[in-house]
Write a protein that holds these residues in place. Structure first.
Motif, mmCIF file in Angstrom:
data_model
loop_
_atom_site.group_PDB
_atom_site.id
_atom_site.type_symbol
_atom_site.label_atom_id
_atom_site.label_comp_id
_atom_site.label_asym_id
_atom_site.label_seq_id
_atom_site.Cartn_x
_atom_site.Cartn_y
_atom_site.Cartn_z
ATOM 1 N N UNK A 22 0.831 -1.218 0.000
ATOM 2 C CA UNK A 22 0.000 0.000 0.000
ATOM 3 C C UNK A 22 0.860 1.261 0.000
ATOM 4 N N UNK A 23 1.922 1.209 -0.794
ATOM 5 C CA UNK A 23 2.906 2.297 -0.842
ATOM 6 C C UNK A 23 2.276 3.652 -1.099
ATOM 7 N N UNK A 105 -5.770 -8.913 -5.342
ATOM 8 C CA UNK A 105 -5.945 -7.640 -6.035
ATOM 9 C C UNK A 105 -4.575 -7.068 -6.360
ATOM 10 N N UNK A 106 -4.350 -6.808 -7.631
ATOM 11 C CA UNK A 106 -3.054 -6.309 -8.088
ATOM 12 C C UNK A 106 -3.213 -4.889 -8.605
ATOM 13 N N UNK A 107 -2.403 -3.998 -8.056
ATOM 14 C CA UNK A 107 -2.440 -2.606 -8.471
ATOM 15 C C UNK A 107 -1.791 -2.456 -9.846
ATOM 16 N N UNK A 143 1.932 13.891 -5.213
ATOM 17 C CA UNK A 143 3.291 14.360 -5.481
ATOM 18 C C UNK A 143 4.313 13.353 -4.963
ATOM 19 N N UNK A 144 5.351 13.133 -5.772
ATOM 20 C CA UNK A 144 6.429 12.226 -5.412
ATOM 21 C C UNK A 144 7.755 12.923 -5.716
ATOM 22 N N UNK A 160 6.540 1.559 -9.461
ATOM 23 C CA UNK A 160 5.214 1.123 -9.022
ATOM 24 C C UNK A 160 4.248 2.283 -8.812
ATOM 25 N N UNK A 161 4.271 3.242 -9.719
ATOM 26 C CA UNK A 161 3.343 4.369 -9.640
ATOM 27 C C UNK A 161 1.949 3.921 -10.078
#
Length: 265
Positions: A22-23, A105-107, A143-144, A160-161
């Protein structure tokens, strides 16, 4: 007295999340699952499916169903499985044949690799900073940030965005940086033409903002014209030197940094 007892069983399952722990805080607070069962009608050979129960599930994302009949009244065995309703648009949900009562469940994700280039005559005047802060802004407002250093080759990869928003729309990303004093920046995010994966690159180029200084040597009287050494300083340090002589009495210092590293001209 003859007593017929219905054969029942209990089944359990769980939710597994593949989203880098859950990054990016994309997991919903809850999900709705639906328990279904199927059997083959012995009279017609047709497979039939029935909905048994819907349930809202929250962390720790496990469930259990009790008192489930093992067989249809015809004697056909029931096969139970779970489906998720209204799956979050950012994820895909599936179960496996080995465990039809559990879901994964895969993001949907993408990577953006950033590469910094410098157009400053190989840092001739030591104008490059020790590091550069870059920021990635998504169309959803997230924002990253990342840091570029000489030690990492002025590269950084956002991994993994999230690929989709909660509405299922493709997320667009914009890259910017804290531009070093004395430089101009250009570049954009692109996907390599040969890539079929969700991997993008961003080529950022910092070009030194330049100026030039022309020196003209003039003589007053006499015919003796010795070779002279011209030293160019920026009020703090020696920038460059040139020798004038043999009838050549002018020179232009080119590709000079217009600004100091503190931003002053």
């Amino acid at each position: 007295i003859i007593t017929n007892q219905l054969a029942v069983k209990s089944l359990s399952g769980q939710k597994t999340w593949e989203d880098a722990d859950n990054k990016y805080e994309t997991r919903p607070d809850s999900i709705e699952i639906e328990l279904k069962r199927s059997y083959t009608d012995p009279a017609t050979g047709t497979e039939r499916t029935e909905s048994i129960e819907k349930r809202t599930v929250r962390a720790p994302w496990t469930w259990r169903f009790d008192g489930l009949p093992e067989q249809h009244t015809s004697g056909a065995a029931y096969q139970y499985f779970v489906e998720e309703t209204n799956v979050d648009a950012r994820y895909t949900a599936k179960q496996t044949e080995e465990d039809p009562l559990s879901l994964t469940n895969t993001l949907a994700v993408q990577d953006i690799a950033v590469q910094k280039h410098w157009a400053d005559s190989n840092n001739r005047y030591s104008t490059r900073p020790a590091s550069v802060l870059i920021e990635l802004v998504s169309s959803t407002g997230a924002r990253y940030s990342g840091m570029l250093f000489p030690s990492n080759g002025w590269t950084y990869t956002f991994t993994d965005l999230p690929k989709y928003s909660e509405k299922g729309e493709l997320i667009e990303y914009t890259l910017s940086e804290t531009v070093p004093a004395g430089y101009a920046v250009s570049g954009e995010i692109t996907q390599p033409k040969a890539s079929k994966e969700d991997k993008y690159t961003a080529e950022l180029t910092n070009a030194l903002i330049e100026t030039q200084v022309t020196v003209q040597k003039q003589w007053a009287g006499g015919s003796y014209r010795p070779t002279v050494s011209i030293r160019l300083l920026d009020c703090i340090r020696l920038v460059d030197t040139v020798q004038l002589g043999n009838g050549i009495w002018s020179y232009t210092f080119e590709h000079l940094p217009r600004y100091r590293t503190d931003g002053t001209e």
